[in-house]
Design an enzyme around this catalytic site. Sequence first.
Site, PDB file in Angstrom:
ATOM      1  N   ASP A  12       0.839  -1.199   0.000  1.00 36.32           N
ATOM      2  CA  ASP A  12       0.000   0.000   0.000  1.00 36.32           C
ATOM      3  C   ASP A  12       0.873   1.248   0.000  1.00 36.32           C
ATOM      4  O   ASP A  12       1.924   1.292   0.649  1.00 36.32           O
ATOM      5  CB  ASP A  12      -0.898  -0.015   1.239  1.00 36.32           C
ATOM      6  CG  ASP A  12      -1.791   1.195   1.319  1.00 36.32           C
ATOM      7  OD1 ASP A  12      -2.704   1.316   0.478  1.00 36.32           O
ATOM      8  OD2 ASP A  12      -1.567   2.044   2.210  1.00 36.32           O
TER       9      ASP A  12
ATOM     10  N   GLU B 102       1.340  -0.313  -5.081  1.00 32.81           N
ATOM     11  CA  GLU B 102       0.305   0.638  -5.473  1.00 32.81           C
ATOM     12  C   GLU B 102       0.967   1.988  -5.736  1.00 32.81           C
ATOM     13  O   GLU B 102       1.351   2.697  -4.807  1.00 32.81           O
ATOM     14  CB  GLU B 102      -0.742   0.782  -4.365  1.00 32.81           C
ATOM     15  CG  GLU B 102      -1.830   1.771  -4.719  1.00 32.81           C
ATOM     16  CD  GLU B 102      -2.506   2.374  -3.490  1.00 32.81           C
ATOM     17  OE1 GLU B 102      -3.693   2.715  -3.613  1.00 32.81           O
ATOM     18  OE2 GLU B 102      -1.849   2.525  -2.447  1.00 32.81           O
TER      19      GLU B 102
END
Length: 474
Positions: A228, A255
């Site tokens: 993330d 990401e």
Amino acid sequence: MQVIKTLFKRQLIRLMLLITPLLFGGYASAEAILHAFDWHYDEVAAKATEIKNLGYKAVLVAPPLKSNAANCAWWQRYQPQDIRVIDHCKGNKQSFVNMINALNDSNPARKVDVYADIVLNHMANERGGATDFPGQAALNSYSSNSSYWNNQKLFGNLSQGLFSPWDFNPANCISNYNDVWQVQNWRLCGGAGDSGLPDLNPNNWVVQQQRAYLSALKSLGVKGFRVDAAKHMSNWHINQIFTSTIKNGMYVFGEIITSGGAGNNEYNSFLSPYLANTDHKAYDFPLFNTIRSAFGFGGSLSQLVNPAAYGQALQNNRAVTFTVTHDIPTNDGFRYLIMDPTDEYLAYAYVMGRDGGKPLIFSDSTGTDNNRWVNAYKASHISKMLNFHNRMQGQGMEMLAWNDCAILFRRGQEGVVGINKCGSSQNFNVNTNGRFYWYRNYRDALSGANLVYISGGNYTFSIPARQARMWYAD
């Protein structure tokens, strides 16, 4: 000068589309990932057999960490209080392990891997901006209820804190998202006086704890990591955490949100360096933006013929492909990226029909947008596309025909995909010699009918208005 560059780029794209045989893909393994977004671990476990039967090969699950268990808002899972234990509104270590075991299978062909969503960039914004984690109240709870918390422990000594103020970068909020230093060293803040998410400093202690965390998850049977907010971490920090031992046998993808591919400032500043300086995979935001452009007003589906050839899609072996991610509908700043439902359906046919990347299917539990993506993992069109996708594993890809409205491509001799975004049917007459089986039915996976039967050197494929066809050899 800019006009000349633009014209040159357009001519180069046209030339590539004309001279390239378009037999590409490299026979990449492209097993589909179910993003069980904000599902309880028990729910994933309860649906394990169904997930296997549908044909998924991996499930991306909620971050395994400690966050505020009293608050079930999805974003709480992305504000860690402690990474040494698993305990939040959507489960604990016991339910996490039970889920992994439920998705396992004695038959390797049916085994579904667990990919853990991991948050390494920051800790929670709480307790008046404090930067000691998990905080004294949590340590008191660990001590008074040691039996429970030891059962949730992944690693470490719960009688002591994990991070202290000197483990964080200065409390500055990112003000310029084009400044790489700010983005990777300052805080994500929400404005209106928000002090932001405490940004971890990649010192030796922090890196050691993060390695221990990933190693513990791997020892439980986790087979992949979604990083993330990888855009907000330096590549040096990422490479320090992900040792060769941790990465061995794991699928790791980051990401890094961009609004385009080659030539786009975000791509050039963040995603391209990430791909160049790590061996990780990444969300294919360049392809997503190409898809949105192609299906948008004035766009052309010819943009989807071979977008990687001009830097508007990632290479097949580095790409996690998608039509929607959890951030798009749940964050106001990204909602403009939501596609029309029919366009999303057609985009899924492209993502699931093509060779390359691992398709990620977003299935939501929050109920946003009138439950639009709730149970999407088993929607009729998704399950049929997944069936086609799995049938085509190992088959190469050749673009056969295209125009502004539609594209037609084959997957070896085993399948052919047609997608039409326009309001009238599109017909493509193609040479079938050496490309298809003759005297054998091809059945549309989406309808179960619409048979194609080829008995000569040419065949005209017809794609209805605003529809897709995914024919496979019976």
